[in-house]
Design an enzyme around this catalytic site. Structure first.
Site, PDB file in Angstrom:
ATOM      1  N   ASN A 103       0.858  -1.186   0.000  1.00  0.00           N
ATOM      2  CA  ASN A 103       0.000   0.000   0.000  1.00  0.00           C
ATOM      3  C   ASN A 103       0.889   1.228   0.000  1.00  0.00           C
ATOM      4  O   ASN A 103       2.005   1.197   0.531  1.00  0.00           O
ATOM      5  CB  ASN A 103      -0.878   0.017   1.253  1.00  0.00           C
ATOM      6  CG  ASN A 103      -1.802   1.231   1.294  1.00  0.00           C
ATOM      7  OD1 ASN A 103      -2.407   1.608   0.279  1.00  0.00           O
ATOM      8  ND2 ASN A 103      -1.916   1.865   2.451  1.00  0.00           N
TER       9      ASN A 103
ATOM     10  N   HIS B 229       0.903   5.214   1.269  1.00  0.00           N
ATOM     11  CA  HIS B 229       0.206   6.110   2.190  1.00  0.00           C
ATOM     12  C   HIS B 229       0.879   7.478   2.127  1.00  0.00           C
ATOM     13  O   HIS B 229       2.110   7.560   2.150  1.00  0.00           O
ATOM     14  CB  HIS B 229       0.278   5.534   3.617  1.00  0.00           C
ATOM     15  CG  HIS B 229      -0.503   6.336   4.596  1.00  0.00           C
ATOM     16  ND1 HIS B 229      -1.875   6.251   4.686  1.00  0.00           N
ATOM     17  CD2 HIS B 229      -0.120   7.266   5.510  1.00  0.00           C
ATOM     18  CE1 HIS B 229      -2.294   7.083   5.624  1.00  0.00           C
ATOM     19  NE2 HIS B 229      -1.254   7.709   6.145  1.00  0.00           N
TER      20      HIS B 229
ATOM     21  N   SER C  84       4.871   6.772   2.265  1.00  0.00           N
ATOM     22  CA  SER C  84       5.405   5.474   2.696  1.00  0.00           C
ATOM     23  C   SER C  84       4.783   4.361   1.872  1.00  0.00           C
ATOM     24  O   SER C  84       3.573   4.393   1.612  1.00  0.00           O
ATOM     25  CB  SER C  84       5.034   5.205   4.164  1.00  0.00           C
ATOM     26  OG  SER C  84       5.353   6.293   4.995  1.00  0.00           O
TER      27      SER C  84
ATOM     28  N   ASP D 280      -2.803   0.744   7.634  1.00  0.00           N
ATOM     29  CA  ASP D 280      -1.529   1.487   7.551  1.00  0.00           C
ATOM     30  C   ASP D 280      -0.500   0.979   8.561  1.00  0.00           C
ATOM     31  O   ASP D 280       0.254   1.762   9.146  1.00  0.00           O
ATOM     32  CB  ASP D 280      -1.763   3.000   7.790  1.00  0.00           C
ATOM     33  CG  ASP D 280      -2.793   3.571   6.831  1.00  0.00           C
ATOM     34  OD1 ASP D 280      -2.800   3.155   5.657  1.00  0.00           O
ATOM     35  OD2 ASP D 280      -3.584   4.430   7.255  1.00  0.00           O
TER      36      ASP D 280
ATOM     37  N   GLU E  40       5.231  10.247  -4.341  1.00  0.00           N
ATOM     38  CA  GLU E  40       4.566   8.934  -4.402  1.00  0.00           C
ATOM     39  C   GLU E  40       4.807   8.277  -5.754  1.00  0.00           C
ATOM     40  O   GLU E  40       5.058   7.074  -5.843  1.00  0.00           O
ATOM     41  CB  GLU E  40       3.051   9.088  -4.187  1.00  0.00           C
ATOM     42  CG  GLU E  40       2.667   9.521  -2.796  1.00  0.00           C
ATOM     43  CD  GLU E  40       1.154   9.538  -2.591  1.00  0.00           C
ATOM     44  OE1 GLU E  40       0.467   8.626  -3.086  1.00  0.00           O
ATOM     45  OE2 GLU E  40       0.657  10.472  -1.940  1.00  0.00           O
TER      46      GLU E  40
HETATM   47  C1  GRF Z   1      -2.535   8.755  -2.696  1.00  0.00           C
HETATM   48  O1  GRF Z   1      -2.257   9.934  -1.995  1.00  0.00           O
HETATM   49  C2  GRF Z   1      -2.161   7.533  -1.886  1.00  0.00           C
HETATM   50  O2  GRF Z   1      -1.072   7.743  -1.060  1.00  0.00           O
HETATM   51  C3  GRF Z   1      -3.395   7.305  -1.061  1.00  0.00           C
HETATM   52  O3  GRF Z   1      -4.469   7.645  -1.888  1.00  0.00           O
HETATM   53  C4  GRF Z   1      -4.043   8.568  -2.889  1.00  0.00           C
HETATM   54  C5  GRF Z   1      -4.377   7.952  -4.201  1.00  0.00           C
HETATM   55  O4  GRF Z   1      -4.151   8.806  -5.273  1.00  0.00           O
HETATM   56  N1  GRF Z   1      -3.426   5.959  -0.544  1.00  0.00           N
HETATM   57  P1  GRF Z   1      -4.267   8.256  -6.763  1.00  0.00           P
HETATM   58  O5  GRF Z   1      -5.653   7.618  -6.901  1.00  0.00           O
HETATM   59  O6  GRF Z   1      -3.167   7.258  -6.975  1.00  0.00           O
HETATM   60  O7  GRF Z   1      -4.138   9.471  -7.631  1.00  0.00           O
END
Ligand code: GRF
Length: 194
Positions: free
Chosen positions: A107, A109, A141, A150, A179
């Site tokens: 996942n 986060h 993360s 989480d 990310e």
């Molecule tokens: C991201 O910020 C991720 O960390 C969280 O949800 C959001 C998803 O964004 N779990 P996307 O759908 O990938 O644009």
């Protein structure tokens, strides 16, 4: 490695993974299925654009949480999925899915876990909490998923500064850029070690 990506929303992390794949940065990894918990998730359009098979498995289409979770597990098994990546997936995985894929569900986060994680800590709630706590930095993360939100082992993180005048939106944007670098890279490294 056959990867399924589970989504509920915009899918920008899915996009980052698919682009990394197309750029040759994920050797030996194939995204074979995108499962959305919502029919209206933009992530589905992204998957289709990249010609990745999709499935919509919405909770409301099932009588109970158990039958919903069974549909999810069946879809993963039918596609012979090895690794599951949650990317903005807003539902909790049931115990059977977690048991079947133990240690093979990742996942992402949008905070520096173990801080700012847990129930209710998703989307803008996370960034609002980071700003309210007066943090000087935040980040993202990638972790292994277990039964708690989480909670599983953290595989990798990237950091960003919190800047004066930040709003949850500006901070989210800065974190999201990281990310998109972190998730494909961590997926690759994770698969290399299996
Ligand atoms: C991201 O910020 C991720 O960390 C969280 O949800 C959001 C998803 O964004 N779990 P996307 O759908 O990938 O644009």
């Amino acid at each position: 490695m056959r990867v399924a990506v589970l989504v509920s929303g915009g899918g920008s992390n899915l996009e980052a993974i698919l682009q990394a794949k197309e750029a040759g940065e994920l050797p030996g990894i194939d995204v074979v299925l995108v499962i959305s918990s919502r029919l209206d998730a933009f992530a589905l359009q992204r998957a289709e654009r990249h010609q990745v098979p999709t499935a919509v498995i919405e909770r409301r289409a099932y009588e109970s949480e158990e039958t919903y979770q069974k549909a999810l597990l069946d879809a993963l098994m039918q596609a012979h999925v090895d690794i599951v990546c949650l990317a903005g997936y807003l539902r909790k995985l049931g115990p059977d899915v977690i048991a079947k894929y133990r240690g093979r569900i990742l996942n992402i986060h949008p905070a520096l876990l173990p801080k700012f994680g847990g129930p209710g800590m998703y989307g803008q709630h996370v960034h609002t909490a980071v700003l309210a706590a007066g943090e000087k930095e935040s980040g993202c993360s990638v972790h292994v998923v277990d039964e708690e939100f989480d909670h599983g082992p953290i595989l990798a993180q990237r950091r960003v500064p919190v800047r004066p005048g930040d709003t949850p939106e500006t901070l989210a944007e800065r974190v999201l850029v990281e990310e998109h670098k972190l998730y494909p890279k961590t997926l690759r490294e994770f698969c290399e070690k299996l």
